[in-house]
Design a protein around this motif. Structure first.
Motif, PDB file in Angstrom:
ATOM      1  N   ALA A   8       0.841  -1.199   0.000  1.00 39.84           N
ATOM      2  CA  ALA A   8       0.000   0.000   0.000  1.00 39.84           C
ATOM      3  C   ALA A   8       0.875   1.247   0.000  1.00 39.84           C
ATOM      4  CB  ALA A   8      -0.903   0.000   1.224  1.00 39.84           C
ATOM      5  N   ALA A   9       0.507   2.199  -0.814  1.00 41.81           N
ATOM      6  CA  ALA A   9       1.250   3.454  -0.877  1.00 41.81           C
ATOM      7  C   ALA A   9       0.904   4.304   0.336  1.00 41.81           C
ATOM      8  CB  ALA A   9       0.895   4.212  -2.155  1.00 41.81           C
ATOM      9  N   THR A  43      -3.302   9.632  -8.463  1.00 44.06           N
ATOM     10  CA  THR A  43      -3.576   8.637  -7.424  1.00 44.06           C
ATOM     11  C   THR A  43      -3.233   7.238  -7.923  1.00 44.06           C
ATOM     12  OG1 THR A  43      -5.304  10.003  -6.450  1.00 44.06           O
ATOM     13  CG2 THR A  43      -5.381   7.648  -5.959  1.00 44.06           C
ATOM     14  N   ARG A  44      -3.643   6.912  -9.139  1.00 41.46           N
ATOM     15  CA  ARG A  44      -3.348   5.606  -9.726  1.00 41.46           C
ATOM     16  C   ARG A  44      -1.840   5.381  -9.824  1.00 41.46           C
ATOM     17  NH1 ARG A  44      -2.018   2.966 -14.238  1.00 41.46           N
ATOM     18  NH2 ARG A  44      -1.496   4.861 -15.393  1.00 41.46           N
ATOM     19  N   HIS A  46       0.526   6.829  -8.113  1.00 45.39           N
ATOM     20  CA  HIS A  46       1.121   6.752  -6.773  1.00 45.39           C
ATOM     21  C   HIS A  46       0.937   5.355  -6.183  1.00 45.39           C
ATOM     22  CE1 HIS A  46       2.568   7.943  -2.873  1.00 45.39           C
ATOM     23  NE2 HIS A  46       1.406   7.713  -2.309  1.00 45.39           N
ATOM     24  N   ARG A  47      -0.167   4.708  -6.503  1.00 38.56           N
ATOM     25  CA  ARG A  47      -0.376   3.336  -6.023  1.00 38.56           C
ATOM     26  C   ARG A  47       0.610   2.371  -6.684  1.00 38.56           C
ATOM     27  NH1 ARG A  47      -6.609   3.925  -6.598  1.00 38.56           N
ATOM     28  NH2 ARG A  47      -7.119   4.786  -4.569  1.00 38.56           N
ATOM     29  N   ILE A  48       0.900   2.594  -7.957  1.00 38.69           N
ATOM     30  CA  ILE A  48       1.802   1.719  -8.707  1.00 38.69           C
ATOM     31  C   ILE A  48       3.260   1.985  -8.332  1.00 38.69           C
ATOM     32  CG2 ILE A  48       2.673   1.188 -11.024  1.00 38.69           C
ATOM     33  CD1 ILE A  48      -0.173   1.887 -12.040  1.00 38.69           C
ATOM     34  N   PRO A  50       4.884   4.446  -5.676  1.00 39.72           N
ATOM     35  CA  PRO A  50       4.741   5.484  -4.655  1.00 39.72           C
ATOM     36  C   PRO A  50       5.875   6.502  -4.695  1.00 39.72           C
ATOM     37  CG  PRO A  50       4.391   3.310  -3.710  1.00 39.72           C
ATOM     38  CD  PRO A  50       4.924   3.105  -5.098  1.00 39.72           C
TER      39      PRO A  50
END
Length: 91
Positions: A8-9, A43-44, A46-48, A50
């Motif tokens: 999780a970021a 956001t997408r 940053h999840r992939i 961070p």
């Protein structure tokens, strides 16, 4: 063979005081579309991948040039988010 889920970021807070775009003016609806697409794509990403935590503010940041400009504010928002993410990852 299954891949392990990505960690999780960390929560991300980003405040952009001013975003300068050279080109035609956007209508209020187009501005909202751009903002939503920008936030969703950042956001997408940053999840992939961070972003490393950092404190303090950056006086300015030069993002890489955008690809082919279109009149689509959603596409522009996505491209802006990708450029900003690349610039922040590179530090």
């Amino acid at each position: 063979m299954s891949r392990a889920p990505a960690p999780a970021a960390a929560p991300l807070t980003l405040s952009i005081e001013r975003l300068r775009l050279d080109g035609p003016a956007l209508s209020p609806l187009q501005t909202q579309q751009l903002q939503r697409a920008f936030a969703a794509e950042l956001t997408r990403l940053h999840r992939i991948e961070p972003l490393a935590p950092r404190s303090g503010a950056l006086a300015s940041l030069q993002a890489p040039p955008l690809g082919a400009a279109t009149g689509d504010p959603v596409r522009l928002g996505v491209e802006l988010a990708r450029g900003l993410h690349r610039a922040l990852v590179r530090g």
